[in-house]
Design a protein around this motif. Structure first.
Motif, PDB file in Angstrom:
ATOM      1  N   PRO A   1       0.834  -1.208   0.000  1.00 23.82           N
ATOM      2  CA  PRO A   1       0.000   0.000   0.000  1.00 23.82           C
ATOM      3  C   PRO A   1       0.869   1.258   0.000  1.00 23.82           C
ATOM      4  CG  PRO A   1      -0.766  -1.579   1.637  1.00 23.82           C
ATOM      5  CD  PRO A   1       0.569  -2.063   1.169  1.00 23.82           C
ATOM      6  N   ILE A   2       0.496   2.235  -0.815  1.00 26.92           N
ATOM      7  CA  ILE A   2       1.255   3.484  -0.905  1.00 26.92           C
ATOM      8  C   ILE A   2       0.438   4.650  -0.356  1.00 26.92           C
ATOM      9  CG2 ILE A   2       2.524   5.055  -2.417  1.00 26.92           C
ATOM     10  CD1 ILE A   2       3.756   2.295  -2.281  1.00 26.92           C
TER      11      ILE A   2
ATOM     12  N   GLU B   1      -7.759  -5.287   4.243  1.00 24.37           N
ATOM     13  CA  GLU B   1      -7.775  -6.623   3.670  1.00 24.37           C
ATOM     14  C   GLU B   1      -9.146  -7.269   3.813  1.00 24.37           C
ATOM     15  OE1 GLU B   1      -4.763  -9.183   5.118  1.00 24.37           O
ATOM     16  OE2 GLU B   1      -3.093  -8.000   4.310  1.00 24.37           O
ATOM     17  N   LEU B   2      -9.535  -8.033   2.800  1.00 25.66           N
ATOM     18  CA  LEU B   2     -10.740  -8.846   2.831  1.00 25.66           C
ATOM     19  C   LEU B   2     -10.330 -10.316   2.801  1.00 25.66           C
ATOM     20  CD1 LEU B   2     -12.944  -6.948   0.201  1.00 25.66           C
ATOM     21  CD2 LEU B   2     -13.004  -6.727   2.693  1.00 25.66           C
ATOM     22  N   GLU B   3     -11.294 -11.207   2.935  1.00 28.88           N
ATOM     23  CA  GLU B   3     -10.990 -12.637   2.952  1.00 28.88           C
ATOM     24  C   GLU B   3     -10.291 -13.075   1.671  1.00 28.88           C
ATOM     25  OE1 GLU B   3     -13.268 -16.966   3.354  1.00 28.88           O
ATOM     26  OE2 GLU B   3     -14.361 -15.099   3.688  1.00 28.88           O
TER      27      GLU B   3
ATOM     28  N   ILE C   1       2.305  -3.560  -6.757  1.00 23.47           N
ATOM     29  CA  ILE C   1       2.630  -4.982  -6.821  1.00 23.47           C
ATOM     30  C   ILE C   1       3.926  -5.122  -7.605  1.00 23.47           C
ATOM     31  CG2 ILE C   1       1.854  -7.272  -7.528  1.00 23.47           C
ATOM     32  CD1 ILE C   1      -0.995  -6.249  -7.426  1.00 23.47           C
ATOM     33  N   SER C   2       4.945  -5.722  -6.990  1.00 21.24           N
ATOM     34  CA  SER C   2       6.272  -5.786  -7.596  1.00 21.24           C
ATOM     35  C   SER C   2       6.625  -7.197  -8.045  1.00 21.24           C
ATOM     36  CB  SER C   2       7.328  -5.291  -6.596  1.00 21.24           C
ATOM     37  OG  SER C   2       7.055  -3.972  -6.183  1.00 21.24           O
TER      38      SER C   2
ATOM     39  N   PHE D   1      -2.822  -1.194  -8.419  1.00 22.02           N
ATOM     40  CA  PHE D   1      -4.253  -0.928  -8.363  1.00 22.02           C
ATOM     41  C   PHE D   1      -4.441   0.470  -7.795  1.00 22.02           C
ATOM     42  CE2 PHE D   1      -4.355  -5.529  -8.589  1.00 22.02           C
ATOM     43  CZ  PHE D   1      -5.434  -5.739  -9.430  1.00 22.02           C
ATOM     44  N   PHE D   2      -5.447   1.182  -8.292  1.00 21.93           N
ATOM     45  CA  PHE D   2      -5.624   2.564  -7.856  1.00 21.93           C
ATOM     46  C   PHE D   2      -7.102   2.933  -7.804  1.00 21.93           C
ATOM     47  CE2 PHE D   2      -5.782   2.783 -12.421  1.00 21.93           C
ATOM     48  CZ  PHE D   2      -6.737   3.754 -12.673  1.00 21.93           C
ATOM     49  N   VAL D   3      -7.385   3.990  -7.056  1.00 19.04           N
ATOM     50  CA  VAL D   3      -8.707   4.601  -7.042  1.00 19.04           C
ATOM     51  C   VAL D   3      -8.516   6.103  -6.925  1.00 19.04           C
ATOM     52  CG1 VAL D   3      -8.933   4.371  -4.521  1.00 19.04           C
ATOM     53  CG2 VAL D   3     -10.985   4.634  -5.941  1.00 19.04           C
TER      54      VAL D   3
END
Length: 489
Positions: free
Chosen positions: A324-325, A331-333, A349-350, A458-460
């Motif tokens: 996370p940046i 987190e979800l299941e 994600i690297s 991933f972004f929003v």
């Protein structure tokens, strides 16, 4: 070796797909552009590859040789393949732009035949041009013949790309109809479709699926945009209705034509390259093969999805490390939630494979501005390529960061985004090609040149997004084989 076919000595132009029931394979004839390789010079021959799974291809070499500077078919352009009475027929466009300077026809319909589908013989005596005594159509746009037997009328039909003589220059494009009883003598019946919308509706295709008929064409003009479209009717003669979601992909998929084995139908087109192998290069004619599987929905409209065998070729699961940046991360299941009520939220994600398939499900909150995935990420998001969903605008788009000097999205299309449901996303990264599917309904092809890294994000933007069932898989390369004909023999 990638998933999107590309010859070693040039690029693929228009594909002419044909399912050979005797060989039980798809024969993909295509216009081969050497792009100056090996000093080959100008002109375009037809080559052929075959496949049973859209993953492995056998190269069968040149089928129709190009002519020389003095021949009508210096460029063997788009056409079709039909079988009748134990003989194969190719109808194709003979194009020679040099003839314009000499006051001769630049384009014609030409014919070749074969008894075995392997060795072809041109039939120059069957060549025909736009009739000079016709006052309604131009002489130099007379190409892309599509031939099939019209059962209802008991005649052979030929659809042809034409242009009218009257009207605004960029709105004269029309599809012509010719008929024949013997596949040799053709009569021009007039315009089959005259939309007053484009320069030329190229590469026509027509087929029946259940109670509906589908008319496919491609355009390269401003009024519709450069892409492959379709129309729908319950009659082979129209009227041709716009189904709303009327294209199969975006700007980076062109000249799509279809073929079926009687069970499934696919559309075959090409993802164009860019000059200089740069993001700001000009789109070129020709590139890599792209194949979509077609699905007929309940209302008769068509959707596209990834062919099953292509998805199955990505077998090697890859572990992912999430970092996370910005924004709030939870987190979800089987996933995570990312929130950024005012600004950007992202997760890096690297150490991923540069050629892979990523799939996940995404849920966007009602007021979210945009969210999605960024690939080939540099730094912590300073550069890379967006595959973005914008629920407020119902847009599915591909873009890059930084956007300058670009002033608008690189490639975009309208989609239906429901913020109350999960949407499935599949993305293939293959060299400079990228292809994304949304809900097994929409496709978006693009090119990536300037950035190359093993990171994605991933972004929003201004909102909340949930991601679940995230998987990343590499291509099982040893199972992918493009076999030259000399090895096959």
């Amino acid at each position: 070796m990638g998933i999107f076919y590309l010859p070693k000595d040039g690029v693929c132009g228009d594909f002419i797909p044909y399912y050979n029931s005797k060989r039980k394979c798809y024969e993909l004839y295509y216009l081969h552009d050497y792009r100056g390789c090996n000093g080959e010079g100008e002109g375009t021959p037809w080559r052929r590859i075959t496949t049973t799974d859209m993953v492995n291809f056998t190269e069968e070499g040149e089928i129709l040789p190009r002519g020389n500077r003095e021949d009508q078919d210096l460029f063997c352009y788009t056409g079709c393949v039909v079988e009748y009475d134990d003989k194969y027929h190719i109808y194709y466009t003979g194009h020679n732009y040099h003839f314009t300077e000499e006051g001769r026809h630049k384009e014609s319909v030409m014919h070749a035949t074969s008894v075995d589908g392997i060795t072809w013989e041109k039939q120059p005596q069957d060549t025909f041009f736009a009739a000079e005594d016709r006052e309604d159509i131009e002489q130099d746009d007379w190409r892309d013949p599509f031939v099939f037997y019209q059962e209802e009328e008991q005649k052979w039909w030929m659809l042809l790309c034409t242009r009218k003589k009257e009207g605004p220059s960029r709105r004269r494009g029309a599809t012509g109809l010719l008929t024949s009883d013997d596949l040799v003598h053709w009569s021009y019946e007039g315009s089959y479709w005259d939309p007053h919308m484009c320069w030329c509706p190229e590469c026509p295709d027509l087929f029946q699926w259940g109670e509906y008929w589908y008319f496919i064409y491609s355009t390269f003009c401003e009024t519709q945009g450069l892409r492959t479209y379709y129309r729908i009717s319950k009659s082979s003669r129209g009227p041709w209705k716009n189904p709303g979601n009327n294209c199969f992909d975006g700007r980076a998929f062109y000249a799509g034509k279809t073929a079926s084995d009687g069970k499934s139908r696919y559309i075959f087109g090409w993802n164009p390259t860019k000059t200089g192998d740069k993001d700001d290069g000009v789109w070129q004619w020709g590139g890599n093969l792209i194949v979509h599987k077609l699905r007929q929905d309940a209302d008769g409209s068509l959707s596209v999805s990834m062919p099953e065998k292509i998805a199955e070729a990505y077998r090697e699961e890859q572990r992912m490390y999430l970092q996370p940046i910005y924004g709030m991360y939870e987190e979800l299941e089987n996933g995570f939630v990312l929130k950024a009520q005012s600004g950007l939220g992202n997760i890096l994600i690297s150490d991923i494979s540069k050629e892979c398939m990523v799939e996940f499900e995404i849920l966007l909150s009602k007021d979210t501005d945009s969210a999605g995935i960024m690939v080939k990420v540099t730094g912590e998001g300073a550069g890379g390529y967006y595959i973005r969903l914008e629920p407020g605008r119902n847009r599915f788009l591909f873009d890059r960061e930084p956007a300058y000097p670009h002033e608008k999205a690189e490639i975009e299309r309208f989609v239906e985004i429901d913020t109350l449901k999960w949407h499935s996303v599949k993305v293939i990264l293959d060299g400079t090609c990228v292809l994304a599917y949304l809900d097994d309904k929409y496709a978006l092809s693009a090119r990536m040149y300037d950035f190359d890294s093993d990171k994605m994000m991933f972004f929003v933007n201004d909102g909340e997004v949930s991601i679940r069932n995230l998987r990343m898989r590499r291509l099982k390369c040893k199972e992918i084989q493009n076999t030259p004909i000399k090895e096959r023999r």
